[in-house]
Write a protein that holds these residues in place. Structure first.
Motif, PDB file in Angstrom:
ATOM      1  N   TRP A  52     144.734 166.405  22.796  1.00  0.00           N
ATOM      2  CA  TRP A  52     145.329 165.858  21.567  1.00  0.00           C
ATOM      3  C   TRP A  52     145.014 164.381  21.367  1.00  0.00           C
ATOM      4  O   TRP A  52     145.562 163.751  20.475  1.00  0.00           O
ATOM      5  CB  TRP A  52     146.859 166.002  21.636  1.00  0.00           C
ATOM      6  CG  TRP A  52     147.342 167.350  21.223  1.00  0.00           C
ATOM      7  CD1 TRP A  52     146.594 168.396  20.796  1.00  0.00           C
ATOM      8  CD2 TRP A  52     148.712 167.785  21.192  1.00  0.00           C
ATOM      9  NE1 TRP A  52     147.398 169.469  20.517  1.00  0.00           N
ATOM     10  CE2 TRP A  52     148.716 169.115  20.745  1.00  0.00           C
ATOM     11  CE3 TRP A  52     149.924 167.184  21.498  1.00  0.00           C
ATOM     12  CZ2 TRP A  52     149.883 169.855  20.601  1.00  0.00           C
ATOM     13  CZ3 TRP A  52     151.081 167.913  21.349  1.00  0.00           C
ATOM     14  CH2 TRP A  52     151.064 169.234  20.899  1.00  0.00           C
ATOM     15  N   SER A 100     144.243 162.730  17.757  1.00  0.00           N
ATOM     16  CA  SER A 100     145.329 162.634  16.789  1.00  0.00           C
ATOM     17  C   SER A 100     146.136 161.364  17.036  1.00  0.00           C
ATOM     18  O   SER A 100     146.468 160.623  16.105  1.00  0.00           O
ATOM     19  CB  SER A 100     146.206 163.868  16.910  1.00  0.00           C
ATOM     20  OG  SER A 100     147.489 163.591  16.436  1.00  0.00           O
ATOM     21  N   PHE A 101     146.452 161.111  18.301  1.00  0.00           N
ATOM     22  CA  PHE A 101     147.291 159.950  18.612  1.00  0.00           C
ATOM     23  C   PHE A 101     146.505 158.649  18.440  1.00  0.00           C
ATOM     24  O   PHE A 101     147.051 157.628  18.031  1.00  0.00           O
ATOM     25  CB  PHE A 101     147.859 160.075  20.020  1.00  0.00           C
ATOM     26  CG  PHE A 101     149.027 161.003  20.078  1.00  0.00           C
ATOM     27  CD1 PHE A 101     150.314 160.505  19.978  1.00  0.00           C
ATOM     28  CD2 PHE A 101     148.850 162.361  20.189  1.00  0.00           C
ATOM     29  CE1 PHE A 101     151.408 161.350  20.000  1.00  0.00           C
ATOM     30  CE2 PHE A 101     149.937 163.219  20.204  1.00  0.00           C
ATOM     31  CZ  PHE A 101     151.218 162.712  20.115  1.00  0.00           C
ATOM     32  N   GLN A 145     146.762 157.737  14.956  1.00  0.00           N
ATOM     33  CA  GLN A 145     148.082 157.168  14.627  1.00  0.00           C
ATOM     34  C   GLN A 145     148.143 155.688  14.968  1.00  0.00           C
ATOM     35  O   GLN A 145     148.551 154.851  14.167  1.00  0.00           O
ATOM     36  CB  GLN A 145     149.166 157.878  15.435  1.00  0.00           C
ATOM     37  CG  GLN A 145     149.735 159.105  14.769  1.00  0.00           C
ATOM     38  CD  GLN A 145     150.949 159.590  15.573  1.00  0.00           C
ATOM     39  OE1 GLN A 145     151.828 158.833  15.907  1.00  0.00           O
ATOM     40  NE2 GLN A 145     150.971 160.870  15.863  1.00  0.00           N
ATOM     41  N   GLY A 188     158.282 161.639  16.574  1.00  0.00           N
ATOM     42  CA  GLY A 188     157.539 162.042  15.381  1.00  0.00           C
ATOM     43  C   GLY A 188     158.235 163.275  14.848  1.00  0.00           C
ATOM     44  O   GLY A 188     159.329 163.619  15.297  1.00  0.00           O
ATOM     45  N   MET A 207     154.668 167.718  13.914  1.00  0.00           N
ATOM     46  CA  MET A 207     153.608 166.994  14.613  1.00  0.00           C
ATOM     47  C   MET A 207     153.589 167.369  16.085  1.00  0.00           C
ATOM     48  O   MET A 207     152.539 167.389  16.727  1.00  0.00           O
ATOM     49  CB  MET A 207     153.813 165.484  14.456  1.00  0.00           C
ATOM     50  CG  MET A 207     152.638 164.698  14.970  1.00  0.00           C
ATOM     51  SD  MET A 207     153.030 163.278  15.945  1.00  0.00           S
ATOM     52  CE  MET A 207     154.010 163.855  17.266  1.00  0.00           C
ATOM     53  N   ASN A 208     154.776 167.636  16.643  1.00  0.00           N
ATOM     54  CA  ASN A 208     154.821 167.992  18.054  1.00  0.00           C
ATOM     55  C   ASN A 208     154.188 169.352  18.327  1.00  0.00           C
ATOM     56  O   ASN A 208     153.752 169.633  19.434  1.00  0.00           O
ATOM     57  CB  ASN A 208     156.263 167.981  18.549  1.00  0.00           C
ATOM     58  CG  ASN A 208     156.637 166.634  19.122  1.00  0.00           C
ATOM     59  OD1 ASN A 208     156.057 166.200  20.111  1.00  0.00           O
ATOM     60  ND2 ASN A 208     157.571 165.960  18.484  1.00  0.00           N
ATOM     61  N   PRO A 216     149.569 168.649  15.982  1.00  0.00           N
ATOM     62  CA  PRO A 216     149.267 167.265  15.587  1.00  0.00           C
ATOM     63  C   PRO A 216     148.062 167.148  14.658  1.00  0.00           C
ATOM     64  O   PRO A 216     147.916 166.152  13.971  1.00  0.00           O
ATOM     65  CB  PRO A 216     148.999 166.572  16.919  1.00  0.00           C
ATOM     66  CG  PRO A 216     148.725 167.639  17.891  1.00  0.00           C
ATOM     67  CD  PRO A 216     149.404 168.872  17.414  1.00  0.00           C
TER      68      PRO A 216
END
Length: 1562
Positions: free
Chosen positions: A543, A546-547, A550, A1406, A1410-1411, A1414
């Motif tokens: 993941w 995605s982060f 952010q 979040g 999203m969890n 994502p």
């Protein structure tokens, strides 16, 4: 009239101007014999009484020995006494001797002076003896100054006599001539002797530890005594051990004692004022009811605060504003400032005196400059005048430097002392503060009082004198300018005053932007923190992108705000840099425009420019100072509220020996707050010595409150408690200090090995000590971070057991430990046969099992004692106690059932389950052990390096080999020494070379404009000579003013441009550096995160990026401007007097060395300061959290002492830092003064070729260079300190990466279709240099097989999953999934196609959506479907925001079970063919567990499932079971076959209590 008398007294002319009005001037002899003798002698006579006082005091003279140094001094004075007698004899002989020559008697002066001298020498003998007797003095400033003035004044007669003799060719008066030169020689010797310190032998040790104590006067005023430390710091980085001892007056204990003394009286007075004010208020109030309420309140002796509260309650409906106002006033106020003033008033007066002198001297230089310029204009004047002015300029400058540095030194030391006093006072208050006051502020807020608010006071006090000094400077400047330019000064002044509100407006705007910026910063750091905490999950699920997006998004917003801020700054810089130019333009334009007679001469122009330069500083400082004062008032209020709060009443618990019981409560009711309803009501209890009493009751029935009441932490509304003997207390939440395990147990008692070992054994700590790396010397991290909950509780119990108190209060110490450990503790420590069996023990407990063994049971119901008695008698009555027993017995039987599922292997050897380090959440054993060790390591780093050496010896040899790879948390590299050039170039590269070059160019042009403007001005002033006695043409005037103005504005524009360019460039640099860092950190292999504390990585994103964003551009700009300023100045001086270039070279060399020495030392002292500051705060917050324990044991004094020591350690590096700044400043100012001197001197030498304009220009420039030089060094050192951040960021941006996320060989879209797994001789180790964790695993797992994996802790179960996801790479062998070798494809391709349900459910802050998803790949329907399957649909549908529900950090707002189900939903959503299920240990209740098991059986029936089991019953239905032991497969077959083999698996099931029958049922 006076002169005539003097002439008769001398027998020659006293004063005649013609003496000076010639090429070789001299002073009249009479003047030399009177005034020049009286000045030094008068000085000594004035100062003598102070020295004579110490003679009159009776001290043991015998103790102090007579040093050679002292004897020499006295000898010289005796010889001088003899010369005085001889001079008197000569005079007498001439007048009354047998061969008397002339009938005229000698004048009176020849009698008077020798007598004067003789008396003075006798006085001086006494003074020197007085100095010797004074305690701790090594020399005397006044005596040194006396000798200095004497020699100075004697230089005039010295040259007069010589010149006279040379002119006549013979010596007219031989005896007096000889006597004068003999005494002059002796005076010189005495001067040298008085400049050397005379350290008595008994003080030599002290001087070694603290050289300041043995520094002589000259060394003190030039701060020469710190040179040895500066040199040491240059040779090698300083460490805390190099720091010197503090003077007594600077030590915390001393400061605190004086501060407390004044605080007591001031606070007392404030309280009285406060009471009176309340009284008046009451008299005014007509409301009858209110009055009654007050009366009652007072009757009970209730504190005034509460009365205010009541009043507030009554008027609660009034406006909010009023309420706020009242709240501010409900404590005694305005006493803190007066306390500080009274405590430190002498330092304040001294520093004020120095500041005043310095301010006055600052205005002498411009006047001297004026004289100098007029001297160069007028060639008929004698050359000696010029030399005199040059020397005077130097003398004034040196005096100014000395005074200024003394003033700064005192102010900064004062700031340091104020901060220390406040910190110590807050700490002391925190130890005695009552619960009411404690409730009002959290630990964080109190720590803030210590750090932020005390620091505010420190900063304000540093500059407090500017409050009167700024207005004084402004007034004086205006007065002098008025003399120069008349009313046209007002024009310039108006411009200056207008600048103030503009600056104010910009400042408020800037603050708003800053606040916005902080918001984004916090947000970004919060996400970073989560990413780093949950990095393993991000890697397992692939993941990261995605982060990353952010974080980049937030960073983008942050940079937009930063750019705004930078533009604002450049605008304010533009205004600030235009200011001087605009001011002088306005003034000069008005001056020449007002009347044609006003001609700008060089004197006028340059004198006024140096005056304007003086003006700039106070005008810039005043608004800043006022803003700081306002902030400090806020701090003052907060501190007054805390320090003026109530103390805990000491008389709640009595210690009356006449009672025959150990503890007796007589009809007591107790409340937590003054006015609250009592929690414990009408208690009467009598406990005889040596009994074991259990206190039981339901949750919230007041058991812990009873403990607090016995400790005196609660208010008693009636009744009292009497306790005989000392107490020990074990709180419910163990409180552990950040020190060694041994210190935690000893807790300040002396160490007695036998007793210590006994306690360790009894508290079951012996097995744990073997696990801990340092045994009893293991350093325990903050809040006991490297101990498990049970270990903490046992250490806490051991502390009590060791303390040998009479009464033990044990607040449920057995709840945090396992049941069998609890039993051990009860038997060995608490119970009837434990080591405390003869003491009085009060035990709060929930464990029903222990109750039959206690002497007495107290049952609490809702704060009332419902029954007291033995177990059997209470059991029989069937009251509240039997109810309690029934409820608890039920719960316990449930627990035991679930316990039997626990893998028994965990509990075999080690006394407690939590210490076996099970496959703890989210981390495999290695990284877990390592993390715990890491925290130990970290705590060791703080200063006890010795510890580690000791324990490695104490342990057997074989452990040291293991440690090599285990030593996992590497020490953080602290850069020492100079920063490499490559780092600078790296930053410049990030800014972009184009930008960099342009910035340099623009600033350079600005500097040229500045010099051009001043050259134009000096040319303008020469018009005064050209147009002498002619009318000044208007066109000429207009061009002069016009060009001057244009050049001035051009400077501003170029500065503006340069700052804009620099702002853009530095923001680019920030962006590039941050994204490099982020990009790399997300691609670093997992092992890095296991071996690096998160804090260290977060620090790179927080502090270092902050430095790159804000500090570096700032210091870079200042440095550039300073550098160009200095270069420009030197250029102008060389332009005026080219010969100056020769002098620059030696000055530059000296400057370079001073700067290098200073920067090395200062940087290291700064580091030591910040390293030694954090223990102050951590010790404080530790103290606050353990207050009740400290008070119970009565160890307040010890903690106060410890706090003083901690603060002293910090001061030891802070004080030298303050002094090193002064050391530097005074050396640089001397250099600057030399620049002034030489520019003046050369101007005098070459005055025939110079025009006066250039002279004025070069000297006024030189006068300014001192400050700039000083700043240049500061800026260089700051830039060096800050650029380290770039180094640290790039260090983490260049770490080794894991394999590529996506490679060229991509697996087919549908892979893995079948989900077949094949291990092929697979071996793996965590890091090179460590042992293998898996030793050649080979096995085949078919499609849709369900495999259970079991094995003891550390058998390699988790390592297996880590290998499947390539968290760790193979050392040998390979893994095939559907015949694709997983090491050939990209990590994201691999990790995206297989799924894991981890042990510990990790959620990120979040939305829920999203969890789960994502990347927004799935539709809402799909998500709702998986929520239904994972039994969460009803819960989520019931939430207001549904899928958009915000999850808090770490999923705090969901229960553990819900989090686990969410992880299941994630797995369901991914629908991959291979599922790895890492079973949660005990985090989930049985119900949730069943739900998860059923869903997995149903939904993943077509998948290959690998289950890592901790509870065997969950895998009894799998198709095959793999048993791992020490990294090898020992058994691999279906469960039923394995049970028949009677091997490892059989043994495990037997331990877990699973029999054949059960498995058949399954």
């Amino acid at each position: 009239m006076c002169a005539a008398a003097l002439e008769e007294y001398c027998g020659s002319t006293f004063w005649n101007a013609s003496y000076l009005n010639r090429k070789d001037p001299d002073l009249p002899v009479c003047f030399e014999q009177t005034v020049l003798v009286w000045i030094p002698l008068g000085f000594l006579w004035l100062c003598a009484p102070r020295h004579l006082v110490s003679l009159c005091r009776r001290t043991q003279v015998g103790t102090k020995h007579l040093s050679k140094h002292y004897i020499c001094k006295q000898l010289v004075v005796c010889l001088l006494f003899l010369t005085a007698i001889a001079a008197l004899a000569v005079t007498l002989g001439e007048d009354y001797g047998p061969n008397k020559v002339s009938p005229v008697k000698n004048p009176g002066v020849l009698y008077a002076n020798p007598v004067l001298y003789a008396v003075t020498w006798i006085l001086l003998l006494l003074c020197q003896e007085g100095v010797r007797r004074r305690e701790g003095s090594v020399d005397s400033a006044t005596i040194f100054l006396f000798w200095f003035f004497l020699v100075l004044c004697d230089i005039f007669p010295f040259q007069t006599l010589l010149r006279e003799a040379l002119r006549l060719g013979e010596i007219s008066d031989v005896p007096r001539f000889c006597l004068f030169y003999i005494s002059f020689g002796l005076e010189l010797i005495a001067l040298i002797l008085s400049a050397v310190a005379d350290v008595p032998p008994e003080a030599e040790e002290l001087v070694k530890k603290n050289p300041e104590a043995g520094a002589a006067f000259l060394s003190r005023i030039t701060f020469n005594w710190i040179t040895s430390m500066v040199v040491k710091g240059f040779k090698r980085p300083l460490v805390q051990a190099d720091m010197w001892e503090l003077n007594d007056t600077e030590s915390t204990a001393d400061i605190n004692q004086r501060f407390q003394y004044f605080m007591q009286s001031e606070l007392g007075a404030a309280r009285v004022r406060f009471q009176n004010k309340l009284k008046k208020k009451r008299e005014k109030s007509t409301d009858k009811a209110q009055e009654e309420a007050f009366e009652n309140g007072l009757g009970k002796g209730v504190s005034q605060d509460v009365l205010m509260m009541e009043e507030k309650g009554k008027k609660g409906d009034e406006k909010k504003k009023k309420k706020d106002k009242k709240e501010e006033k409900d404590h005694p106020s305005s006493w803190l400032i007066s306390t500080i003033y009274k405590t430190f008033k002498w330092i304040l007066f001294e520093s004020a005196f120095f500041k005043l002198l310095q301010d006055l001297l600052a205005f002498v230089s411009p006047q001297l400059l004026k004289l100098m310029v007029s001297f160069t204009q007028d060639t008929s004047r004698y050359t000696w005048e010029g030399y005199l002015y040059a020397v005077l300029l130097l003398a004034v400058a040196i005096l100014q430097s000395l005074f200024l540095q003394q003033y700064f030194q005192r102010c900064f030391v004062l700031g340091m002392k104020v901060r220390t006093a406040i910190t110590a006072a807050v700490y002391k208050k925190a130890l005695v503060v009552s619960n009411d006051t404690r409730k009002e502020s959290t630990v964080g807020e109190t720590v803030n009082l210590m750090s932020a608010d005390a620091q505010r006071f420190n900063d304000v006090v540093n500059f407090i004198h500017l409050l009167w000094s700024c207005p004084l400077q402004i007034a004086l400047s205006i007065v002098f300018l008025w003399f120069e330019l008349g009313p046209s000064v007002l024009a310039g002044l108006v411009v200056m005053v207008l600048m103030v509100p503009i600056n104010g407006f910009l400042a408020t705007k800037a603050r708003k932007i800053q606040i916005e910026n902080m918001k984004f910063k916090d947000k970004r750091l919060k996400i970073m923190n989560e990413i780093l905490s949950g990095i393993k999950i991000l890697k397992l699920y692939a993941w990261e992108p995605s982060f990353q997006a952010q974080v980049e998004g937030i960073r983008g917003q942050e940079l937009v705000v930063m750019r705004k801020f930078a533009y604002l700054t450049s605008f304010s810089t533009f205004i600030f840099s235009c200011a001087p130019a605009v001011v002088s333009l306005a003034t000069f334009a008005v001056f020449v425009g007002v009347s044609p007679n006003n001609i700008l001469t060089a004197e006028k122009a340059f004198t006024s420019i140096s005056l304007f330069n003086i003006l700039r500083f106070p005008l810039a400082m005043l608004p800043m100072l006022i803003a700081a004062m306002v902030q400090t008032t806020v701090s003052r209020k907060r501190l007054e509220k805390f320090l003026g709060g109530e103390d805990l009443e000491s008389d709640i618990v009595r210690h009356d020996p006449s009672f025959n019981s150990a503890i007796s409560i007589c009809d007591g009711s107790f409340a937590w707050e003054r006015e609250a309803k009592p929690l414990l009501k009408n208690m009467s209890l009598d406990i005889k010595p040596g009994r074991l009493v259990a206190v039981v009751g339901a949750v919230g029935s007041g058991k812990s409150s009873l403990m607090s009441a016995l400790l005196g932490e609660m208010y008693s509304t009636k009744g009292f408690i009497n306790i005989q003997g000392s107490m020990a207390f074990v709180p419910q939440q163990a409180w552990i200090q950040n020190s060694t395990l041994r210190d935690n147990v000893l807790f300040g008692s002396s160490h007695d090995e036998r007793r210590f070992q006994g306690v360790i054994e009894a508290c079951a700590l012996a097995p744990d000590l073997e696990l801990l790396p340092g045994g009893i010397l293991t350093e325990i991290g903050e809040k006991g971070i490297n101990l498990s909950g049970g270990q903490k509780q046992r250490v806490s119990l051991a502390r009590a057991a060791y303390s040998q108190a009479d009464i033990y209060l044990l607040d449920d110490p057995l709840s945090a430990v396992d049941s069998h450990v609890g039993k051990h503790l009860f038997d060995e420590v608490i119970g009837p046969n434990g080591i405390l069996k003869d003491k009085t023990r009060i035990l709060v407990t929930h464990g029903v099992g222990f109750l039959p063994y206690v002497d007495e049971i107290v049952v609490l119901v809702d704060g009332v004692i419902s029954e007291v008695g033995s177990y059997n008698s209470l059991r029989a009555t069937g009251g509240a106690f039997s109810e309690f027993l029934d409820t608890y017995a039920k719960e316990q039987s449930n627990q035991t059932q679930s316990d039997c599922y626990q893998d028994a292997a965990d509990v075999e050897l080690i006394p407690e389950r939590e210490d076996t380090l099970p496959d703890s959440p989210l981390e495999d054993t290695v990284s877990f052990t390592l993390k715990r060790e890491g925290s130990i390591r970290r705590s060791q780093r703080n200063g006890s390096v010795r510890l580690r050496k000791k324990n490695s010896i104490g342990k057997s040899d074989n452990t040291s080999d293991v440690k090599k790879g285990q030593r996992l948390i590497e020490n953080e590299t602290m850069e020492t020494g100079t920063v490499k050039l490559s780092v600078y170039s790296q930053y410049l590269r990030a800014m972009g070379w184009g930008y960099t070059v342009m910035v340099f160019l623009v600033y350079f042009i600005q500097n040229i404009a500045f010099i051009g403007q001043n050259l134009w001005l000096s040319d303008w002033t020469n018009d005064a000579v050209d147009y002498y006695n002619m009318t000044y043409p208007n066109w000429k005037r207009d061009t002069r003013v016009g060009v001057f103005g244009v050049l001035g504005v051009a400077q501003g524009v170029f500065v503006f441009l340069g700052t804009l360019l620099l702002a853009n460039a530095s923001i680019d640099a920030s962006r590039i550096l941050h994204s490099r860092l982020l990009n790399n950190i997300l691609r670093v292999p997992m092992i890095f995160f296991d071996t690096t504390p998160i804090g260290r990585v977060v620090n790179r994103f927080a502090k270092d990026i902050f430095t790159v964003d804000e500090a570096i551009p700032q210091s870079f700009r200042s440095w550039l401007l300073c550098l160009l300023g200095v270069v420009g100045t030197l250029f102008v001086i060389c332009l005026a007097t080219p010969f100056f270039a020769v002098i620059i070279i030696p000055l530059a060399v000296i400057y370079y060395f001073v700067q290098r020495f200073y920067v090395a030392t200062s940087r290291q002292l700064r580091r030591l300061d910040s390293v030694s500051r954090s223990p102050i705060f951590s010790h404080f917050s530790e103290t606050v959290s353990g207050l009740s324990v400290i008070r119970a044991y009565g160890h307040q004094e010890r903690f106060l002492k410890h706090n003083e020591k901690t603060i002293d350690e910090n001061l030891k590096s802070l004080y030298p830092w303050i002094v090193s700044n002064r050391w530097l400043a005074i050396r640089l100012e001397f250099l600057g003064n030399l620049v002034v001197f030489f520019s003046a001197l050369l101007a005098v030498i070459s005055r025939d070729t110079l025009d006066s304009g250039l002279v004025g220009l070069s000297i006024s420039y030189a006068l300014n260079v001192t400050q700039t030089l000083n700043w240049l060094v500061r800026m260089t050192s700051e830039l060096e300190t800050n650029i380290v951040a770039v180094e640290r960021v790039s260090e983490y941006a260049e770490l080794e990466n894991e394999a590529k996320w996506v490679t060229d060989t991509r697996p087919p879209e549908e892979w893995p279709e079948a989900g077949r797994l094949k291990f092929d001789n697979y071996k793996v180790r965590y890091r090179p240099g460590l042992d293998l964790v898996l030793h050649g695993i080979t096995c085949d797992i078919g499609s849709t097989e369900k495999i259970g994996i079991v094995g003891r802790t550390g058998a390699g179960k988790s390592s297996l999953t880590n290998c499947l996801f390539r968290i760790i790479e193979a050392a040998e062998g390979r893994i095939l999934i559907d015949n694709v070798d997983i090491s050939t494809i990209g990590l994201h391709d691999l990790r995206g196609r297989i799924t894991i349900i981890p042990q510990d459910p990790v959620l990120f802050s979040g939305t829920l959506r999203m969890n789960l998803d994502p990347f927004d790949k799935f539709s809402d329907e799909a998500i709702w479907r998986v929520l239904e399957l994972s039994h969460l649909k009803n819960y989520v549908a019931g939430l207001q925001e549904g899928l958009q529900h915000e999850v808090s950090e770490g999923g705090e707002n969901l229960s553990v079970g819900q989090r686990q189900l969410l992880c299941l939903a994630r797995a369901l959503l991914r629908k991959s063919r291979i599922l790895i299920l890492d079973e949660a240990t005990a985090a989930v209740d049985l119900e949730t567990d069943d739900l998860i098991q059923n869903t997995i059986r149903k939904e993943f029936s077509h998948c290959t499932v690998l289950t890592i089991a901790h509870r065997l019953h969950s895998i009894m239905d799998s198709s095959r079971v793999m048993v791992l032991d020490a990294g090898k497969i020992v058994e691999f077959d279906s469960p039923s076959n394995l049970l028949q083999q009677h091997g490892h698996f059989y043994a495990m099931t037997k331990d877990a209590g699973i029999t054949q029958e059960e498995t058949t049922v399954l």
